[in-house]
Design an enzyme around this catalytic site. Structure first.
Site, PDB file in Angstrom:
ATOM      1  N   ALA A  42      48.011  94.501  42.070  1.00  0.00           N
ATOM      2  CA  ALA A  42      47.169  94.069  40.952  1.00  0.00           C
ATOM      3  C   ALA A  42      46.139  93.048  41.406  1.00  0.00           C
ATOM      4  O   ALA A  42      44.968  93.110  41.018  1.00  0.00           O
ATOM      5  CB  ALA A  42      48.039  93.490  39.839  1.00  0.00           C
ATOM      6  N   ASP A  43      46.561  92.091  42.233  1.00  0.00           N
ATOM      7  CA  ASP A  43      45.628  91.077  42.723  1.00  0.00           C
ATOM      8  C   ASP A  43      44.531  91.698  43.586  1.00  0.00           C
ATOM      9  O   ASP A  43      43.346  91.372  43.443  1.00  0.00           O
ATOM     10  CB  ASP A  43      46.379  90.025  43.542  1.00  0.00           C
ATOM     11  CG  ASP A  43      47.098  89.018  42.668  1.00  0.00           C
ATOM     12  OD1 ASP A  43      46.635  88.763  41.544  1.00  0.00           O
ATOM     13  OD2 ASP A  43      48.123  88.483  43.111  1.00  0.00           O
ATOM     14  N   LEU A  44      44.925  92.563  44.499  1.00  0.00           N
ATOM     15  CA  LEU A  44      43.935  93.163  45.395  1.00  0.00           C
ATOM     16  C   LEU A  44      42.972  94.066  44.625  1.00  0.00           C
ATOM     17  O   LEU A  44      41.756  94.021  44.835  1.00  0.00           O
ATOM     18  CB  LEU A  44      44.633  93.947  46.502  1.00  0.00           C
ATOM     19  CG  LEU A  44      45.433  93.100  47.486  1.00  0.00           C
ATOM     20  CD1 LEU A  44      46.242  93.989  48.426  1.00  0.00           C
ATOM     21  CD2 LEU A  44      44.521  92.184  48.277  1.00  0.00           C
TER      22      LEU A  44
END
Length: 412
Positions: A186-188
């Site tokens: 999700a962060d990437l």
């Protein structure tokens, strides 16, 4: 954006001349601004005077003799940036940040929604001084002034986006316990979308002269990764079994005599090729295997044919035969194998940072390759506050006396 940045000259990076201010912690924001830096933007990371980005002190760490903590995580996502320390809770710090934003093209922030507004340096305040500013906000559930969510005020990390989006039910697993994917998807993906949004806004600004706010949600970033499950559930009103492709087979991991490979049969033309390779040209005529969905449904009948063929072959032999026959296949690498992979070496996908504390550390390289654009440098992440004087002098034309006064006030 400086006028010279509009010139098209071989060898220049695409974002040469673009100025970025980043107020960020951990992963999503730092990766987004790092990729902008790789593309040539001048990225100034604005950090608190006490500790800076939380990833500077996130385990694993090494502590130097002077007591400074050096987190390995910080090396992953902060190359090629500059660091300025600034107390955004101090009125003078807020004033200086506003002045910096007036000179910037892009602001990237991944604080909780509303924090920048409460500090007086949110999008509405900053665009009054700089209508051309592009403000990129990354958060768990988005900012209500762009698109409301009932979850906006909830705290979130990457795993929350994976959980809510249904992704944790996709991998193969034991029992009914959902499985974290094991990396910060999700962060990437949120960082990737933030860069895409920033570039779209830059492109539109060339036509309109105006900036805008770009609002990225980690939940949204995860949800789009689960798009096939969404379509299949909408059509059939049943969840897809975990760990399998919803619309085809054979597709997944299979065991050869010395380990695992993946086989990806998608489309009837590749199915026929696969059957020829394994010496079973009659299988396409079997009604149980008439199409991808049928093969997936009848995988218990199909898999023995695959297993029999693979059982007498090594991974290398099986993959070569499949590739030669036009069937997508590969060995399954563990991370140590990646370091020996000729593709990774040829494409410069491992970058070495010669860090004075950690020593040589490999990090993932930049995946965007462009003609006439050199690979980004392996510039070390900045020390906390390393560029405070240089940036304030260059961007805001502050002299030594002004800088000393700010230090006396504990603003920088």
């Amino acid at each position: 954006m400086n006028a010279e940045s509009n010139m098209s000259t071989n060898g220049l990076r695409p974002l040469d001349g673009v100025r970025v201010l980043a107020v960020e912690n951990f992963i999503a924001g730092p990766f987004a601004s790092m990729w902008l830096a790789d593309a040539g933007a001048e990225v100034v990371k604005v950090e608190s005077r006490e500790g800076g980005d939380f990833s500077r002190s996130t385990s694993p760490v090494k502590v130097t003799e002077d007591g400074t903590v050096h987190g390995l995580s910080f090396l992953r996502s902060n190359r090629n940036k500059k660091s300025v320390t600034l107390d955004l809770k101090h009125p003078e710090g807020q004033r200086i940040f506003t002045e910096l934003a007036a000179e910037a093209d892009i602001v990237v922030e991944n604080l909780r929604p509303g924090v920048m507004d409460r500090l007086g340096v949110g999008y509405d305040a900053l665009r009054e001084r700089n209508p051309r500013l592009i403000y990129v906000a990354i958060s768990g559930f988005g900012h209500t002034d762009v698109k409301p969510s009932p979850y906006t005020d909830y705290p979130a990390f990457d795993i929350v986006g994976q959980a809510l989006s249904g992704l944790m039910y996709r991998p193969e697993r034991q029992g009914d316990r959902p499985t974290y994917l094991g990396f910060s998807l999700a962060d990437l993906q949120g960082g990737i979308l933030a860069v895409q949004g920033a570039l779209l806004a830059l492109y539109q600004r060339e036509r309109t002269g105006l900036g805008k706010k770009v609002d990225i949600s980690l939940y949204d970033a995860s949800l789009i990764q689960n798009e096939i499950s969404i379509a299949m559930f909408s059509a059939f009103r049943a969840p897809t079994p975990p760990g399998v492709h919803a619309v085809t087979a054979p597709f997944g991991t299979y065991r050869a005599s010395d380990g695992y490979i993946v086989i990806a049969v998608l489309g009837e033309h590749i199915w026929k090729r696969f059957c020829d390779v394994i010496g079973k040209p009659e299988l396409p005529d079997d009604p149980r295997f008439a199409d991808g969905v049928s093969r997936r449904k009848n995988s218990d009948a199909l898999n023995p044919h695959v297993d029999t063929w693979l059982g007498t072959r090594t991974r290398a032999d099986a993959v070569k035969a499949l590739r030669d026959g036009g069937v997508p296949a590969s060995v399954v690498n563990d991370i140590a194998d990646v370091f020996e992979c000729p593709h990774v070496a040829a494409r410069d996908m491992l970058m070495t940072l010669d860090d004075p504390v950690w020593g040589p550390v490999h990090v993932a390289g930049n995946p965007i390759k462009m003609s006439d654009v050199p690979e980004p440098e392996a510039g070390l992440p900045p020390r906390l506050g390393q560029h405070t004087d240089a940036v304030l002098s260059h961007w805001l034309r502050m002299d030594a006396e002004q800088l000393d006064a700010l230090r006396t006030q504990a603003v920088i």
